[in-house]
Design a protein around this motif. Structure first.
Motif, short mmCIF file in Angstrom:
data_model
loop_
_atom_site.label_atom_id
_atom_site.label_comp_id
_atom_site.label_asym_id
_atom_site.label_seq_id
_atom_site.Cartn_x
_atom_site.Cartn_y
_atom_site.Cartn_z
N UNK A 283 -69.35 -26.98 3.13
CA UNK A 283 -68.33 -27.09 3.78
C UNK A 283 -67.14 -27.66 3.02
N UNK A 284 -67.36 -28.79 2.02
CA UNK A 284 -66.43 -29.79 1.38
C UNK A 284 -65.67 -28.42 0.41
N UNK A 285 -66.44 -27.75 -0.42
CA UNK A 285 -66.07 -26.90 -1.30
C UNK A 285 -65.16 -25.66 -0.85
N UNK A 286 -65.56 -25.38 0.27
CA UNK A 286 -64.64 -24.39 1.10
C UNK A 286 -63.38 -24.79 1.46
N UNK A 287 -63.11 -26.07 1.48
CA UNK A 287 -61.75 -26.64 1.73
C UNK A 287 -61.05 -27.18 0.37
N UNK A 288 -61.93 -27.75 -0.40
CA UNK A 288 -61.10 -28.40 -1.56
C UNK A 288 -61.32 -27.62 -2.95
N UNK A 289 -61.92 -26.54 -3.02
CA UNK A 289 -62.47 -25.94 -4.45
C UNK A 289 -61.01 -25.61 -5.25
N UNK A 290 -60.17 -25.15 -4.43
CA UNK A 290 -59.00 -24.47 -5.05
C UNK A 290 -58.09 -25.75 -5.76
N UNK A 291 -58.45 -26.97 -5.29
CA UNK A 291 -57.42 -27.94 -5.88
C UNK A 291 -58.08 -28.78 -6.93
#
Length: 356
Positions: A283-291
């Motif tokens: 869940x964490x990486x789904x939201x923040x991985x692009x930044x």
């Protein structure tokens, strides 16, 4: 008496509502927090910030309000009703300040209450772990372009490993022979891990990992959920300040993935829950991985190890100092907490290749 006091303070803010009654919210350990019930919706959360613990309360409240406005701007495309459930919103005082200071010197701020929401004290299933990861990941993503130089450092050196080792070394010098003897195994463990536990701090200080907005208290109870267990928003932003992503990721993992309570004395019950780790991380990486940079992502597992360790180190240091910082219920409470965290770290270390 309390009712009149709270009513008087509530009237210092711009909200267009009429005070009806209040309920004390007892979830926090530091501040005084009250749910203000009005004649009609919305309800509000009125909070007295403990200026004995937080030395720069205006800085703290200004941090919260600035981050709230930033997130509101980023989500301004959402329908009004949805936006108001996904961001903490603060009411200004009648003087257009972010806080009200009463005649006794206490600082107060007022937030809009988010209806039909709930929090969890512990994680009981992978769905909540996954949604928790999404909430905290989204918070970091939405604030990734915020200028951290505009934030006040509320608790200096909060996660600074060199500072925590310095406190530990001072405690070794002044500790009683009895406590030193009792803590021998844990003390040796702390010394053994010193180099590895400085890796993230060294990367931060060299600039290889960037400073960003971090929440710094990412336990699951600081995430707000809808009644159907979907993540809404991050709450309790008192400790928002500059940091690295690994602080927030690691502290969430530390609190979510322990199969036992933080002060469980039967260490056979303490282990690292990889199912919750995988769900939260997804869940964490789904939201923040692009930044995040590739290096930030690579060192996330070490963030989990580091934050578990630093908590164990702080408990052990306080035990050696005769329990001057954390509240304890019995003489070896801090020592039991330290052993608990170090057992959790050992369990994680055994599974480290798997989670990497």
């Amino acid at each position: 008496m309390v009712t009149e006091k709270l009513k008087s303070i509530f009237c210092q803010f711009q909200h267009g509502s009429e005070f009806h009654s209040y309920k004390e919210l007892a979830s926090g350990h530091i501040n005084d927090t009250y749910l203000i019930l009005t004649k009609n919706r919305p309800y509000f959360v009125l909070q007295r910030i403990n200026h004995g613990v937080f030395k720069d309360v205006p800085g703290l409240i200004n941090n919260k309000v600035a981050i709230s406005r930033h997130v509101q701007n980023k989500l301004s495309h959402l329908p009004k009703e949805e936006l108001e459930r996904q961001v903490l919103r603060f009411a200004p005082t009648k003087d257009n300040n972010a806080f009200y200071q009463d005649e006794t010197g206490n600082y107060w701020n007022l937030m809009y209450f988010i209806d039909d929401s709930l929090t969890f004290e512990t994680v009981k299933d992978v769905e909540v772990a996954y949604e928790g990861g999404k909430i905290f990941g989204e918070f970091l993503n939405l604030t990734s372009d915020f200028d951290v130089s505009k934030l006040t450092e509320i608790i200096p050196k909060f996660h600074d490993m060199s500072f925590r080792y310095s406190q530990f070394n001072s405690a070794l010098q002044s500790a009683s022979k009895e406590r030193l003897f009792k803590g021998t195994t844990a003390i040796d463990y702390v010394v053994e891990l010193k180099e590895e536990m400085h890796i993230l701090q060294n990367l931060k200080e060299s600039g290889d990992i960037k400073l960003r907005v971090t929440h710094n208290d990412t336990k699951i109870s600081n995430a707000l959920f809808s009644k159907d267990n979907k993540g809404l928003c991050v709450i309790d932003t008192d400790t928002v300040m500059p940091g690295i992503v690994h602080y927030d990721f690691g502290d969430a993992i530390r609190t979510i993935c322990n199969t036992a309570a933080e002060d469980e004395t039967n260490l056979d019950l303490v282990s690292f829950n990889t199912h919750y780790y995988n769900a939260y991380t997804k869940g964490f990486l789904e939201k923040v991985k692009d930044s995040l940079s590739p290096m930030e992502i690579e060192y996330l597992p070490l963030g989990a190890k580091t934050m578990i360790f630093i908590m164990g180190l702080r408990f052990l240091t306080d035990f050696l100092n005769n329990d001057v910082y954390y509240k304890t219920k019995y003489p070896e409470h801090n020592f039991d907490r330290a052993k608990n965290q170090f057992k959790l770290l050992q369990s994680l270390t055994e599974k480290y290749k798997e989670i990497q």
